[in-house]
Write a protein that holds these residues in place. Sequence first.
Motif, mmCIF file in Angstrom:
data_model
loop_
_atom_site.group_PDB
_atom_site.id
_atom_site.type_symbol
_atom_site.label_atom_id
_atom_site.label_comp_id
_atom_site.label_asym_id
_atom_site.label_seq_id
_atom_site.Cartn_x
_atom_site.Cartn_y
_atom_site.Cartn_z
ATOM 1 N N GLY A 75 0.792 -1.226 0.000
ATOM 2 C CA GLY A 75 0.000 0.000 0.000
ATOM 3 C C GLY A 75 0.821 1.270 0.000
ATOM 4 O O GLY A 75 0.284 2.358 0.188
ATOM 5 N N TYR A 76 2.137 1.135 -0.192
ATOM 6 C CA TYR A 76 3.029 2.298 -0.141
ATOM 7 C C TYR A 76 2.584 3.414 -1.089
ATOM 8 O O TYR A 76 2.439 4.570 -0.676
ATOM 9 C CB TYR A 76 4.471 1.871 -0.445
ATOM 10 N N LEU A 77 2.380 3.112 -2.351
ATOM 11 C CA LEU A 77 2.035 4.161 -3.324
ATOM 12 C C LEU A 77 0.687 4.811 -3.012
ATOM 13 O O LEU A 77 0.534 6.028 -3.155
ATOM 14 C CB LEU A 77 2.050 3.614 -4.751
ATOM 15 N N ARG A 78 -0.262 4.038 -2.581
ATOM 16 C CA ARG A 78 -1.566 4.586 -2.210
ATOM 17 C C ARG A 78 -1.422 5.551 -1.035
ATOM 18 O O ARG A 78 -1.964 6.660 -1.038
ATOM 19 C CB ARG A 78 -2.524 3.440 -1.871
ATOM 20 N N LYS A 79 -0.660 5.140 -0.036
ATOM 21 C CA LYS A 79 -0.450 5.988 1.147
ATOM 22 C C LYS A 79 0.377 7.219 0.792
ATOM 23 O O LYS A 79 0.109 8.321 1.290
ATOM 24 C CB LYS A 79 0.225 5.189 2.259
ATOM 25 N N LEU A 80 1.374 7.038 -0.054
ATOM 26 C CA LEU A 80 2.196 8.174 -0.494
ATOM 27 C C LEU A 80 1.331 9.196 -1.222
ATOM 28 O O LEU A 80 1.443 10.401 -0.966
ATOM 29 C CB LEU A 80 3.330 7.682 -1.405
ATOM 30 N N ASN A 81 0.460 8.723 -2.099
ATOM 31 C CA ASN A 81 -0.397 9.630 -2.862
ATOM 32 C C ASN A 81 -1.401 10.343 -1.957
ATOM 33 O O ASN A 81 -1.679 11.537 -2.137
ATOM 34 C CB ASN A 81 -1.116 8.879 -3.978
ATOM 35 N N ARG A 82 -1.915 9.632 -0.987
ATOM 36 C CA ARG A 82 -2.847 10.260 -0.034
ATOM 37 C C ARG A 82 -2.150 11.369 0.749
ATOM 38 O O ARG A 82 -2.700 12.463 0.920
ATOM 39 C CB ARG A 82 -3.388 9.180 0.898
#
Length: 185
Positions: free
Chosen positions: A98-105
Amino acid sequence: MNPLMRDHDAIDILKRQHQQIRRGFYKAAVPGPTRRKAFHQLVRLLAVHEAAEEAHVHPLARRVLRAGRTLSARRREEEKQAKRLLVDLWRTGPGGKGYLRKLNRLRRAVSEHAAREEREEFAALRRALSAPRLRILGTEVRFAQSYAPTRPHRWVNNEAMNKLSAPLLGPLDRARDLARHRAHR
């Protein structure tokens, strides 16, 4: 104003860092061997940037601006929310699920916060403060960033906690950063 003097102006320093943060989010999203380093650079920049704002900029805005209490309270609340997202992202790490999702958030939250800060708080401070006072604030910001923690600490979210915890957490975080850097060489 002399363009050379503006380099020491707190508003210009912080706006330049906002640009670096925006670029940092994109670098931290790029897959490959540079992602981990870009992630840690971004986290460090976010941590020291917010620590200086929480310790010096928002308190000054609260004192000198007509709507300072309201503006400062809104920015601090946004920063608390962003810090929660940053802590979650830190725990996940650049290789985690979920790194990219969390980074984008986090990127969206930080970008919106920075835009409001520049439009509302920074613009009002620029009108309310003299050039010498903005340069003094710039010195305070740079000094605070030189010893600020380099990692997110969820419970450090206001002027008092930043000023009290920085002398302890800053050197501790920097020692951890050095150990991590040596381990990844």
